[in-house]
Design a protein around this motif. Structure first.
Motif, PDB file in Angstrom:
ATOM      1  N   GLU A  28      -9.978  33.375  -1.374  1.00  9.85           N
ATOM      2  CA  GLU A  28      -9.236  33.109  -2.614  1.00  9.85           C
ATOM      3  C   GLU A  28      -7.775  32.882  -2.239  1.00  9.85           C
ATOM      4  O   GLU A  28      -7.117  33.768  -1.688  1.00  9.85           O
ATOM      5  CB  GLU A  28      -9.383  34.310  -3.548  1.00  9.85           C
ATOM      6  CG  GLU A  28      -8.960  34.042  -4.971  1.00  9.85           C
ATOM      7  CD  GLU A  28      -7.575  34.578  -5.215  1.00  9.85           C
ATOM      8  OE1 GLU A  28      -6.847  33.912  -5.964  1.00  9.85           O
ATOM      9  OE2 GLU A  28      -7.220  35.613  -4.684  1.00  9.85           O
ATOM     10  N   PRO A  29      -7.219  31.694  -2.482  1.00  7.18           N
ATOM     11  CA  PRO A  29      -5.903  31.362  -1.935  1.00  7.18           C
ATOM     12  C   PRO A  29      -4.725  32.066  -2.628  1.00  7.18           C
ATOM     13  O   PRO A  29      -3.732  32.365  -1.977  1.00  7.18           O
ATOM     14  CB  PRO A  29      -5.805  29.852  -2.107  1.00  7.18           C
ATOM     15  CG  PRO A  29      -6.740  29.530  -3.214  1.00  7.18           C
ATOM     16  CD  PRO A  29      -7.835  30.546  -3.147  1.00  7.18           C
ATOM     17  N   VAL A  30      -4.835  32.332  -3.913  1.00 10.05           N
ATOM     18  CA  VAL A  30      -3.680  32.889  -4.630  1.00 10.05           C
ATOM     19  C   VAL A  30      -3.408  34.330  -4.208  1.00 10.05           C
ATOM     20  O   VAL A  30      -2.277  34.700  -3.880  1.00 10.05           O
ATOM     21  CB  VAL A  30      -3.901  32.782  -6.152  1.00 10.05           C
ATOM     22  CG1 VAL A  30      -2.765  33.436  -6.904  1.00 10.05           C
ATOM     23  CG2 VAL A  30      -4.063  31.338  -6.573  1.00 10.05           C
ATOM     24  N   GLY A  31      -4.433  35.161  -4.193  1.00  5.16           N
ATOM     25  CA  GLY A  31      -4.249  36.550  -3.773  1.00  5.16           C
ATOM     26  C   GLY A  31      -3.860  36.667  -2.312  1.00  5.16           C
ATOM     27  O   GLY A  31      -3.037  37.508  -1.940  1.00  5.16           O
ATOM     28  N   THR A  32      -4.446  35.813  -1.479  1.00  2.99           N
ATOM     29  CA  THR A  32      -4.105  35.823  -0.054  1.00  2.99           C
ATOM     30  C   THR A  32      -2.647  35.442   0.157  1.00  2.99           C
ATOM     31  O   THR A  32      -1.935  36.077   0.939  1.00  2.99           O
ATOM     32  CB  THR A  32      -5.028  34.856   0.705  1.00  2.99           C
ATOM     33  OG1 THR A  32      -6.380  35.195   0.416  1.00  2.99           O
ATOM     34  CG2 THR A  32      -4.794  34.935   2.191  1.00  2.99           C
ATOM     35  N   THR A  33      -2.215  34.424  -0.561  1.00  2.00           N
ATOM     36  CA  THR A  33      -0.807  34.013  -0.457  1.00  2.00           C
ATOM     37  C   THR A  33       0.118  35.119  -0.943  1.00  2.00           C
ATOM     38  O   THR A  33       1.151  35.394  -0.320  1.00  2.00           O
ATOM     39  CB  THR A  33      -0.575  32.733  -1.272  1.00  2.00           C
ATOM     40  OG1 THR A  33      -1.479  31.731  -0.814  1.00  2.00           O
ATOM     41  CG2 THR A  33       0.846  32.247  -1.133  1.00  2.00           C
ATOM     42  N   ALA A  34      -0.237  35.767  -2.042  1.00  5.62           N
ATOM     43  CA  ALA A  34       0.589  36.863  -2.562  1.00  5.62           C
ATOM     44  C   ALA A  34       0.676  38.015  -1.568  1.00  5.62           C
ATOM     45  O   ALA A  34       1.744  38.617  -1.386  1.00  5.62           O
ATOM     46  CB  ALA A  34       0.026  37.350  -3.894  1.00  5.62           C
TER      47      ALA A  34
END
Length: 132
Positions: A28-34
């Motif tokens: 999941e890109p959003v949580g990983t980026t956060a």
């Protein structure tokens, strides 16, 4: 400050491990980026505190035998009658409200933010260029 620096550096190591595991597991890109951004922020704070701790005297928080009273004293200068934080708060509230209501409100809040920031920065400016 040494203890706080170490705490943030260890926190950043933990967040990095969690970010890698979360990124591989969830994809999941959003949580990983956060999580990676949280790692970056905590490593910056930890590095700053560790770097500053080497340059300043040892404080009471770094002494294991210190009492609470050892850290007492003057903490700094706080303005007793400044209205500038209120102006900045109103401008900031209008700016964030503009995201929810409409972007036109940001145009109203921008002058308030600039006036409050300028007033707060130069509130106690006294020097030879004061009257020029």
């Amino acid at each position: 400050m040494k203890i706080q620096g170490r705490m943030f550096i260890w926190l950043s190591v933990f967040i990095l491990a969690v970010a890698i595991i979360y990124g591989l597991w969830s994809k999941e890109p959003v949580g990983t980026t956060a999580l990676f951004m949280s790692f970056g922020l905590s490593i910056m704070v930890g590095y700053y505190l560790a770097f500053t701790a080497r340059r300043v005297d040892t404080g009471a928080q770094d002494n294991k035998d210190a009492d609470v009273a050892d850290d007492a004293g003057e903490l700094g200068f706080f303005s007793p009658h400044s209205w500038q934080p209120l102006v900045l708060a109103v401008g900031g509230a209008f700016a964030f409200l503009g995201v929810a209501i409409g972007w036109w409100l940001v145009y109203i809040s921008a002058p308030l933010l600039l006036i409050g920031l300028f007033g707060w920065v130069f509130e106690y400016y006294h020097g030879e260029n004061q009257n020029q």
